[in-house]
Design a protein around this motif. Structure first.
Motif, PDB file in Angstrom:
ATOM      1  N   SER A   1      -5.803  -4.795   6.627  1.00 15.07           N
ATOM      2  CA  SER A   1      -5.072  -3.643   7.155  1.00 15.07           C
ATOM      3  C   SER A   1      -5.564  -3.286   8.550  1.00 15.07           C
ATOM      4  CB  SER A   1      -5.247  -2.440   6.226  1.00 15.07           C
ATOM      5  OG  SER A   1      -4.831  -2.752   4.927  1.00 15.07           O
TER       6      SER A   1
ATOM      7  N   MET B   1      -8.348  -4.859   1.341  1.00 15.13           N
ATOM      8  CA  MET B   1      -7.513  -3.902   2.074  1.00 15.13           C
ATOM      9  C   MET B   1      -8.091  -3.648   3.465  1.00 15.13           C
ATOM     10  SD  MET B   1      -6.182  -0.936  -0.465  1.00 15.13           S
ATOM     11  CE  MET B   1      -5.189  -1.295  -1.904  1.00 15.13           C
TER      12      MET B   1
ATOM     13  N   ILE C   1      -4.857   4.677   3.929  1.00 18.17           N
ATOM     14  CA  ILE C   1      -5.567   3.973   2.853  1.00 18.17           C
ATOM     15  C   ILE C   1      -6.645   4.868   2.254  1.00 18.17           C
ATOM     16  CG2 ILE C   1      -7.049   2.003   2.336  1.00 18.17           C
ATOM     17  CD1 ILE C   1      -5.525   0.466   4.505  1.00 18.17           C
TER      18      ILE C   1
ATOM     19  N   ILE D   1       0.834  -1.203   0.000  1.00 27.44           N
ATOM     20  CA  ILE D   1       0.000   0.000   0.000  1.00 27.44           C
ATOM     21  C   ILE D   1       0.867   1.251   0.000  1.00 27.44           C
ATOM     22  CG2 ILE D   1      -1.597   1.366   1.408  1.00 27.44           C
ATOM     23  CD1 ILE D   1      -2.925  -1.266   2.240  1.00 27.44           C
TER      24      ILE D   1
END
Length: 346
Positions: free
Chosen positions: A271, A267, A279, A228
């Motif tokens: 995450s 994600m 993000i 990321i």
């Protein structure tokens, strides 16, 4: 089923003891350390002490590091036991994350012939029990994931999740602004490919709460955060380049960014909460670049169509003018007949 599983575990423990005794008898410390780190127990992680011993082979000569990688790969590719295979893969991942440069280098060039099926485990099956069958799914996926991780690391020029490459990664980020756009798109493609593969992890029925699976997910989650960060750097660079991209580059970038958007749900799953601000900021930049790139593609496509049709109309007009200047045989005949007719009337 429990009795069969216990019998299998007993057989595995006996195999481990026999193999370790043989390695100790011939005084093969490398092989002994590897055997101790890759036992047949499907529920117990490798002892960190044995992992550290294996990683220490990267602090000697290149020949020593090469021998360690050869032994690990030989163990991985010749075992039919899912527990042994998944522990070998975890060691591969730990070499990528924590290994010395020389050990990582030997891993990156093995095998010398390269190839996409780098770890050669796409057909791995261990059907000796429901646990081993399910663990086999994790072996196949984890091997594909590590193949993609190694590929992305080659494209980027550094090991993505390595703790020893921070300075190298910082230098690489500084070079992003000077990179050729096609290379930048290729890097984005490799990073998105890694994130896509991370999202394909198997579901667990018999392995819930398994410490080995938990360790794999911890490693993959850390890789995901690194990916990321690297994607964010490149997306921000594309914000400055989007108006200068060629039609082909715009199309490739749009395709990559749409694939990236497909990873959005994963994600959130992989995450930690503390990274959500990063993000969310990345998604704002992704949407901005995607909208501009898509608009550029549409504008370029429409321009090409107008140019194409304009050329055809121009070509047709010129042909019509040419036809008006040169008479065909039928036109010549009709004109002569008209003249003859008018003279008769006269």
């Amino acid at each position: 089923m429990g009795r069969l599983t216990n019998l299998r575990d007993l057989v595995g423990a006996i195999k481990d003891k026999a193999s370790q005794s043989k390695a100790a008898a011939i005084n093969n410390s490398l092989h002994l350390s590897l055997l101790r780190a890759t036992t047949h127990d499907p529920f117990t992680l490798s002892n960190p002490k044995h992992i550290a011993t294996l990683l220490s082979y990267g602090h000697g000569s290149r020949a020593t590091a090469s021998a360690a990688i050869e032994a690990l790969m030989d163990r991985l590719q010749h075992t039919h036991d899912s527990s042994v295979a998944v522990k070998c893969l975890l060691i591969v991942h730990q070499i990528v994350k924590q290994g010395s440069f020389i050990l990582q280098d030997q891993l990156s060039v093995y095998p010398s012939s390269g190839g996409r099926n780098y770890l050669k485990l796409s057909n791995f099956r261990d059907n000796s029990s429901p646990v081993s069958w399910e663990l086999s799914c994790w072996v196949r996926w984890y091997a594909r994931y590590l193949e993609q991780l190694l590929y992305a690391s080659r494209v980027l020029g550094f090991f993505l999740c390595s703790t020893t490459s921070t300075a190298e990664k910082d230098r690489a980020e500084e070079k992003v602004s000077a990179m050729v756009t096609s290379d930048l798109v290729k890097e984005m493609d490799s990073l998105v490919g890694l994130m896509e593969e991370a999202g394909r992890k198997p579901e667990s029925l018999h392995l819930k709460g398994n410490s080995i699976i938990g360790e794999i997910l911890n490693f993959v989650g850390a890789d995901f955060l690194s990916a990321i960060n690297d994607v964010s750097v490149r997306v921000n660079e594309f914000k400055h380049r989007v108006s200068c991209l060629s039609f082909g580059e715009s199309v490739e970038l749009v395709c990559v960014l749409k694939r990236l958007e497909g990873c959005r749900e994963k994600m959130v799953e992989l995450s930690p909460t503390r990274k959500r601000v990063l993000i969310d900021g990345m998604w704002v930049a992704v949407r901005e670049v995607l909208d501009k790139s898509t608009e550029a593609c549409r504008g370029e496509k429409q321009g090409r169509l107008l140019l194409t049709w304009g050329g055809r109309r121009e070509q047709g007009t010129e042909s019509a003018r040419f036809g008006g200047r040169v008479l065909s045989c039928s036109d010549s005949f009709r004109a002569s007949s008209a003249r003859f007719g008018s003279s008769r009337n006269a």
